[in-house]
Design a protein around this motif. Structure first.
Motif, PDB file in Angstrom:
ATOM      1  N   ARG A   1       0.829  -1.202   0.000  1.00 30.77           N
ATOM      2  CA  ARG A   1       0.000   0.000   0.000  1.00 30.77           C
ATOM      3  C   ARG A   1       0.864   1.253   0.000  1.00 30.77           C
ATOM      4  NH1 ARG A   1      -4.391   0.350   4.640  1.00 30.77           N
ATOM      5  NH2 ARG A   1      -4.721  -1.748   3.796  1.00 30.77           N
ATOM      6  N   THR A   2       1.918   1.242   0.804  1.00 32.25           N
ATOM      7  CA  THR A   2       2.836   2.381   0.821  1.00 32.25           C
ATOM      8  C   THR A   2       3.560   2.525  -0.510  1.00 32.25           C
ATOM      9  OG1 THR A   2       3.144   2.068   3.204  1.00 32.25           O
ATOM     10  CG2 THR A   2       4.774   3.407   2.046  1.00 32.25           C
ATOM     11  N   GLU A   3       3.988   1.401  -1.076  1.00 30.39           N
ATOM     12  CA  GLU A   3       4.665   1.449  -2.366  1.00 30.39           C
ATOM     13  C   GLU A   3       3.743   1.966  -3.457  1.00 30.39           C
ATOM     14  OE1 GLU A   3       7.153  -1.574  -5.345  1.00 30.39           O
ATOM     15  OE2 GLU A   3       6.386  -2.289  -3.408  1.00 30.39           O
ATOM     16  N   ASN A   4       2.476   1.601  -3.400  1.00 31.49           N
ATOM     17  CA  ASN A   4       1.512   2.083  -4.385  1.00 31.49           C
ATOM     18  C   ASN A   4       1.332   3.587  -4.294  1.00 31.49           C
ATOM     19  OD1 ASN A   4      -0.573   1.670  -6.417  1.00 31.49           O
ATOM     20  ND2 ASN A   4      -2.019   2.178  -4.783  1.00 31.49           N
ATOM     21  N   GLU A   5       1.347   4.124  -3.069  1.00 29.95           N
ATOM     22  CA  GLU A   5       1.194   5.571  -2.891  1.00 29.95           C
ATOM     23  C   GLU A   5       2.409   6.331  -3.413  1.00 29.95           C
ATOM     24  OE1 GLU A   5       0.601   5.952   1.258  1.00 29.95           O
ATOM     25  OE2 GLU A   5      -1.468   5.201   1.233  1.00 29.95           O
ATOM     26  N   GLN A   6       3.578   5.715  -3.403  1.00 32.61           N
ATOM     27  CA  GLN A   6       4.808   6.395  -3.821  1.00 32.61           C
ATOM     28  C   GLN A   6       5.245   6.013  -5.231  1.00 32.61           C
ATOM     29  OE1 GLN A   6       7.567   5.196  -0.789  1.00 32.61           O
ATOM     30  NE2 GLN A   6       6.558   6.385   0.828  1.00 32.61           N
ATOM     31  N   LEU A   7       4.455   5.205  -5.924  1.00 33.05           N
ATOM     32  CA  LEU A   7       4.884   4.696  -7.227  1.00 33.05           C
ATOM     33  C   LEU A   7       4.959   5.807  -8.272  1.00 33.05           C
ATOM     34  CD1 LEU A   7       5.714   2.235  -8.830  1.00 33.05           C
ATOM     35  CD2 LEU A   7       3.309   1.802  -9.352  1.00 33.05           C
ATOM     36  N   ASP A   8       4.019   6.740  -8.276  1.00 31.80           N
ATOM     37  CA  ASP A   8       4.058   7.823  -9.267  1.00 31.80           C
ATOM     38  C   ASP A   8       5.330   8.649  -9.139  1.00 31.80           C
ATOM     39  OD1 ASP A   8       1.666   6.953 -10.215  1.00 31.80           O
ATOM     40  OD2 ASP A   8       0.461   8.533  -9.282  1.00 31.80           O
ATOM     41  N   ASP A   9       5.712   8.974  -7.906  1.00 30.70           N
ATOM     42  CA  ASP A   9       6.939   9.740  -7.703  1.00 30.70           C
ATOM     43  C   ASP A   9       8.159   8.961  -8.180  1.00 30.70           C
ATOM     44  OD1 ASP A   9       5.427  11.765  -6.620  1.00 30.70           O
ATOM     45  OD2 ASP A   9       5.697  11.071  -4.554  1.00 30.70           O
ATOM     46  N   LEU A  10       8.146   7.647  -7.977  1.00 31.41           N
ATOM     47  CA  LEU A  10       9.257   6.824  -8.441  1.00 31.41           C
ATOM     48  C   LEU A  10       9.328   6.795  -9.960  1.00 31.41           C
ATOM     49  CD1 LEU A  10      11.563   4.827  -7.902  1.00 31.41           C
ATOM     50  CD2 LEU A  10       9.857   3.007  -7.781  1.00 31.41           C
ATOM     51  N   LEU A  11       8.174   6.671 -10.612  1.00 35.49           N
ATOM     52  CA  LEU A  11       8.166   6.641 -12.077  1.00 35.49           C
ATOM     53  C   LEU A  11       8.604   7.973 -12.670  1.00 35.49           C
ATOM     54  CD1 LEU A  11       4.825   4.690 -12.735  1.00 35.49           C
ATOM     55  CD2 LEU A  11       7.168   3.795 -12.735  1.00 35.49           C
ATOM     56  N   ASP A  12       8.306   9.065 -11.982  1.00 39.87           N
ATOM     57  CA  ASP A  12       8.689  10.388 -12.503  1.00 39.87           C
ATOM     58  C   ASP A  12      10.196  10.586 -12.521  1.00 39.87           C
ATOM     59  OD1 ASP A  12       6.067  10.990 -12.934  1.00 39.87           O
ATOM     60  OD2 ASP A  12       5.816  12.158 -11.089  1.00 39.87           O
ATOM     61  N   THR A  13      10.938   9.803 -11.771  1.00 39.97           N
ATOM     62  CA  THR A  13      12.393   9.927 -11.778  1.00 39.97           C
ATOM     63  C   THR A  13      13.030   9.164 -12.926  1.00 39.97           C
ATOM     64  OG1 THR A  13      12.672   8.001 -10.319  1.00 39.97           O
ATOM     65  CG2 THR A  13      12.383  10.163  -9.265  1.00 39.97           C
ATOM     66  N   MET A  14      12.252   8.420 -13.700  1.00 38.17           N
ATOM     67  CA  MET A  14      12.799   7.592 -14.774  1.00 38.17           C
ATOM     68  C   MET A  14      12.761   8.343 -16.094  1.00 38.17           C
ATOM     69  SD  MET A  14      11.192   3.964 -13.597  1.00 38.17           S
ATOM     70  CE  MET A  14      11.610   3.343 -11.958  1.00 38.17           C
ATOM     71  N   ALA A  15      13.736   8.025 -16.952  1.00 40.13           N
ATOM     72  CA  ALA A  15      13.922   8.794 -18.190  1.00 40.13           C
ATOM     73  C   ALA A  15      13.377   8.092 -19.418  1.00 40.13           C
ATOM     74  CB  ALA A  15      15.411   9.104 -18.394  1.00 40.13           C
ATOM     75  N   THR A  16      13.132   6.808 -19.371  1.00 41.29           N
ATOM     76  CA  THR A  16      12.714   6.078 -20.564  1.00 41.29           C
ATOM     77  C   THR A  16      11.427   5.315 -20.295  1.00 41.29           C
ATOM     78  OG1 THR A  16      14.015   4.114 -19.983  1.00 41.29           O
ATOM     79  CG2 THR A  16      15.112   5.823 -21.296  1.00 41.29           C
ATOM     80  N   GLU A  17      10.709   5.037 -21.386  1.00 39.78           N
ATOM     81  CA  GLU A  17       9.470   4.285 -21.286  1.00 39.78           C
ATOM     82  C   GLU A  17       9.730   2.840 -20.851  1.00 39.78           C
ATOM     83  OE1 GLU A  17       6.022   2.594 -24.328  1.00 39.78           O
ATOM     84  OE2 GLU A  17       7.072   4.490 -24.782  1.00 39.78           O
ATOM     85  N   SER A  18      10.822   2.256 -21.306  1.00 38.06           N
ATOM     86  CA  SER A  18      11.125   0.867 -20.943  1.00 38.06           C
ATOM     87  C   SER A  18      11.356   0.724 -19.442  1.00 38.06           C
ATOM     88  CB  SER A  18      12.350   0.385 -21.712  1.00 38.06           C
ATOM     89  OG  SER A  18      13.478   1.211 -21.431  1.00 38.06           O
TER      90      SER A  18
END
Length: 222
Positions: free
Chosen positions: A121-138
């Motif tokens: 549940r905590t990881e789900n809440e923070q997943l968007d912020d984690l994805l925003d740090t990534m540079a590629t679609e893959s």
């Protein structure tokens, strides 16, 4: 020979509360001085006195409790509590069945001990912020796939604990949302850069006029 501690003067506020208690119950001055310390201090009392002594009323107990609280506040015993000056947690109107687990983990700084239902549940809440740090679609797709694998694996566990209610994520949807958030950040950065450029003079005449206006404002008496 009596020791000095045997005749220590009691706190006047506590003594006053005990006096009011004894006076309201009809006891004499000796009972007012002794208050409630006869039994607690191990003093000898007769069976008749103990049986005839009336029990304190609710108002009298509240008076003694208020006096003790006032004394504790004056001594500063409530000055450095963990939530001093902060809103009490859990008063948002919603009930979280895992509130006690979250509070213990946050209070004691525990890591790696949360049940899968809580950690996911905590990881789900923070997943968007984690994805925003990534540079590629893959990399976004790989991260979402790993998250989904952990959710599915946690649902298969039969070791007990709270149920896993965290949903999986659609990689295609998450890629679209990641691109929208990235485009919004870029548009905001471009807007701020354009506003900064527009605020500065673009020609040498405008820059000279701006410098002259700045010098004039500095020479102008306040």
């Amino acid at each position: 020979m009596a020791r000095p501690d045997d005749h220590a003067t009691p706190d006047p506020s506590v003594a006053a509360a005990r006096y009011r208690l004894a006076r309201g119950s009809g006891a004499g001055p000796a009972a007012a001085r002794g208050g409630l310390t006869g039994v607690a201090g191990g003093g000898a009392t007769t069976g008749g006195d103990a049986d005839e002594r009336p029990r304190p009323t609710a108002d009298q107990l509240r008076s003694i409790a208020k006096t003790s609280l006032d004394l504790a506040i004056e001594r500063g015993e409530f000055d450095h509590l963990p939530l001093a000056g902060k809103p009490l947690p859990g008063l948002t109107g919603t009930h979280d069945p895992d509130w006690w687990i979250k509070a213990k983990i946050e209070r004691e700084g525990l890591t790696g001990v949360a049940p899968p239902a809580l950690s996911l549940r905590t990881e789900n809440e923070q997943l968007d912020d984690l994805l925003d740090t990534m540079a590629t679609e893959s990399s976004v797709r790989a991260t979402v796939a790993g998250f989904n694998d952990r959710v599915v694996e946690a649902r298969r566990q039969l070791t007990g604990g709270p149920p896993v209610v965290t949903p999986t994520r659609d990689p295609d949807v998450e890629v679209i949302r990641w691109q929208e958030r990235r485009d919004a950040r870029r548009a905001e950065a471009a807007r701020q850069a354009a506003a900064l450029v527009a605020a500065q003079p673009r020609t040498w005449r405008e820059r000279r006029a701006a410098r002259a206006a700045a010098r004039a404002s500095r020479r102008r008496p306040s």
